[in-house]
Design a protein around this motif. Structure first.
Motif, mmCIF file in Angstrom:
data_model
loop_
_atom_site.group_PDB
_atom_site.id
_atom_site.type_symbol
_atom_site.label_atom_id
_atom_site.label_comp_id
_atom_site.label_asym_id
_atom_site.label_seq_id
_atom_site.Cartn_x
_atom_site.Cartn_y
_atom_site.Cartn_z
ATOM 1 N N TYR A 223 5.795 -8.363 -3.419
ATOM 2 C CA TYR A 223 4.406 -8.621 -3.830
ATOM 3 C C TYR A 223 4.714 -10.311 -3.804
ATOM 4 C CZ TYR A 223 0.847 -10.345 -7.204
ATOM 5 O OH TYR A 223 -0.263 -10.945 -7.719
ATOM 6 N N ALA A 245 2.702 -5.897 -0.670
ATOM 7 C CA ALA A 245 2.165 -5.095 -1.689
ATOM 8 C C ALA A 245 0.931 -5.840 -2.414
ATOM 9 C CB ALA A 245 3.288 -4.901 -2.950
ATOM 10 N N THR A 246 -0.149 -5.253 -2.969
ATOM 11 C CA THR A 246 -1.002 -5.822 -3.530
ATOM 12 C C THR A 246 -0.967 -6.003 -5.088
ATOM 13 O OG1 THR A 246 -2.318 -3.782 -4.131
ATOM 14 C CG2 THR A 246 -2.848 -4.846 -2.136
ATOM 15 N N ASP A 249 -0.749 -2.853 -6.817
ATOM 16 C CA ASP A 249 0.624 -2.081 -6.660
ATOM 17 C C ASP A 249 1.869 -2.846 -7.386
ATOM 18 O OD1 ASP A 249 -0.318 -0.662 -4.420
ATOM 19 O OD2 ASP A 249 0.082 -2.294 -2.887
ATOM 20 N N CYS A 252 1.328 -1.738 -11.446
ATOM 21 C CA CYS A 252 1.754 -0.533 -11.945
ATOM 22 C C CYS A 252 3.238 -0.281 -11.507
ATOM 23 C CB CYS A 252 0.887 0.605 -11.342
ATOM 24 S SG CYS A 252 1.150 0.879 -9.719
ATOM 25 N N GLY A 254 4.747 -0.488 -8.764
ATOM 26 C CA GLY A 254 4.942 0.313 -7.585
ATOM 27 C C GLY A 254 6.040 -0.166 -6.594
ATOM 28 N N ALA A 270 0.707 3.818 -7.362
ATOM 29 C CA ALA A 270 0.572 2.830 -6.415
ATOM 30 C C ALA A 270 0.285 3.391 -5.119
ATOM 31 C CB ALA A 270 2.215 2.368 -6.378
ATOM 32 N N THR A 271 -1.086 3.840 -5.039
ATOM 33 C CA THR A 271 -1.660 4.632 -4.089
ATOM 34 C C THR A 271 -1.790 3.763 -2.771
ATOM 35 O OG1 THR A 271 -3.775 4.054 -4.652
ATOM 36 C CG2 THR A 271 -2.609 6.410 -5.466
ATOM 37 N N HIS A 272 -2.341 2.431 -3.039
ATOM 38 C CA HIS A 272 -2.299 1.505 -1.665
ATOM 39 C C HIS A 272 -1.164 1.318 -1.154
ATOM 40 C CE1 HIS A 272 -2.314 -2.333 0.066
ATOM 41 N NE2 HIS A 272 -3.538 -2.009 0.608
ATOM 42 N N LEU A 273 -0.081 1.116 -1.941
ATOM 43 C CA LEU A 273 1.508 1.047 -1.446
ATOM 44 C C LEU A 273 1.911 2.235 -0.574
ATOM 45 C CD1 LEU A 273 3.746 -0.787 -0.966
ATOM 46 C CD2 LEU A 273 4.510 -0.115 -3.373
ATOM 47 N N GLU A 276 0.414 2.391 2.564
ATOM 48 C CA GLU A 276 1.168 1.260 3.623
ATOM 49 C C GLU A 276 2.254 2.040 4.036
ATOM 50 O OE1 GLU A 276 0.073 -2.014 4.805
ATOM 51 O OE2 GLU A 276 -1.800 -0.862 4.384
#
Length: 308
Positions: A223, A245-246, A249, A252, A254, A270-273, A276
């Protein structure tokens, strides 16, 4: 039984300034997207039998917030079962009453090639954990065990890439501990500066997804907002293909994840991570660490890797 006292061993040491100019190989697209290969790992973990939040030493900890110790144990057991289902071996150290954060095994030792560098905690509430882990190593056949003279929160701030040791500082681990780590473990160190109190350890801001081999460089996720401008620049130079990572992310935890080179165990939120990682050839394994997160911990915090 050989136990080395860090005071004599590190007396004449100076910081490893040369590590700042270390140049790692830049991956080509073909290498970056090659098949991910898992390797069997061995971990040391501690059941959260006495887990609670009775003090606050990081922004995540709120002693007024209720804690469900039984739920923490159930989540920890599910984490252990996930590792074992992936073929990894989990060793256990007995928890100690009065040490509620002993579950976060990653903070108590760094092991590379069978060499052990123990921990020295900044917070007095956790200080006693270090000696329990030191004794575990000695009781289990480790002979090269060094206890640091500087504050060093182990794998919380020391992350092995297979080639270099990425070393965080800014909130917990003393910058001078990076030199001790280089001497004790015999590996090159790259210092990274953390600037956001929410990401007080390196292992909540960065994860090594696959370690370096002769065929390919290490691959990481991190991040950017957790690091100083100079450190962000260094990370871009060293790992141009890193997964970024956002803020969601990171928030939480992630990035407080554990990877075997293909399988990545990470917080379910961490669904976005996770998406990815899948796009980069990894297999995410979401786990619920909501109760342990009340103390600022996730899968990696609970997991010390025993290398060699």
């Amino acid at each position: 039984m050989k136990e080395v006292n860090g005071v004599n061993r590190f007396r004449s040491m100076t910081p490893p300034a040369s590590t700042a100019t270390l140049v790692l190989p830049v991956p080509t697209a073909a290498v970056a997207h090659a098949e991910r290969v898992p390797t069997t790992r061995r971990y040391l973990m501690c059941e959260p039998r006495h887990f609670t939040v009775e003090y606050s030493i990081n922004p995540w900890m709120d002693p007024t917030r209720p804690v469900d110790t039984a739920l923490a144990v159930a989540q920890w057991n599910a984490l252990v079962a996930t590792y074992e289902s992936l073929g990894h071996r989990v060793e256990r150290i007995d928890p100690v009453d009065g040490l509620p954060d002993m579950v976060f095994a990653a903070n108590s030792g760094t092991v590379i090639g069978g060499r052990v560098l123990g921990a020295r905690f900044r917070a007095p509430q956790r200080a006693a954990e270090a000696d329990h882990y030191r004794r575990w190593f000695l009781d289990h056949g480790y002979r090269d065990v060094v206890m640091p003279t500087r504050v060093n929160e182990a794998e919380g701030d020391l992350t092995w890439t297979g080639e270099v040791l990425l070393a965080g500082t800014g909130f917990r681990t003393d910058p001078a501990a990076h030199a001790e780590a280089q001497e004790a473990l015999g590996v090159p160190v790259v210092s990274l500066s953390l600037v956001d109190p929410a990401y007080y350890h390196l292992d909540v801001a960065l994860v090594v997804l696959s370690e370096a081999t002769r065929a390919r460089p290490a691959h990481i996720a991190y991040y950017p907002g957790a690091f100083s401008p100079g450190t962000r620049s260094a990370l871009r130079r060293l790992y141009p293909d890193a997964v970024l990572a956002t803020e969601a992310d990171a928030a939480c935890l992630g990035l407080n994840a554990v990877s075997d080179g293909r399988n990545v165990v990470l917080a379910a939120e961490a669904t976005h991570l996770a998406a990815e990682l899948e796009a980069h050839g990894y297999t995410p394994h979401p786990v619920d660490i909501s109760e342990l997160r009340k103390s600022g911990g996730g899968p990696k915090c609970c997991t010390m890797e025993l290398r060699g």
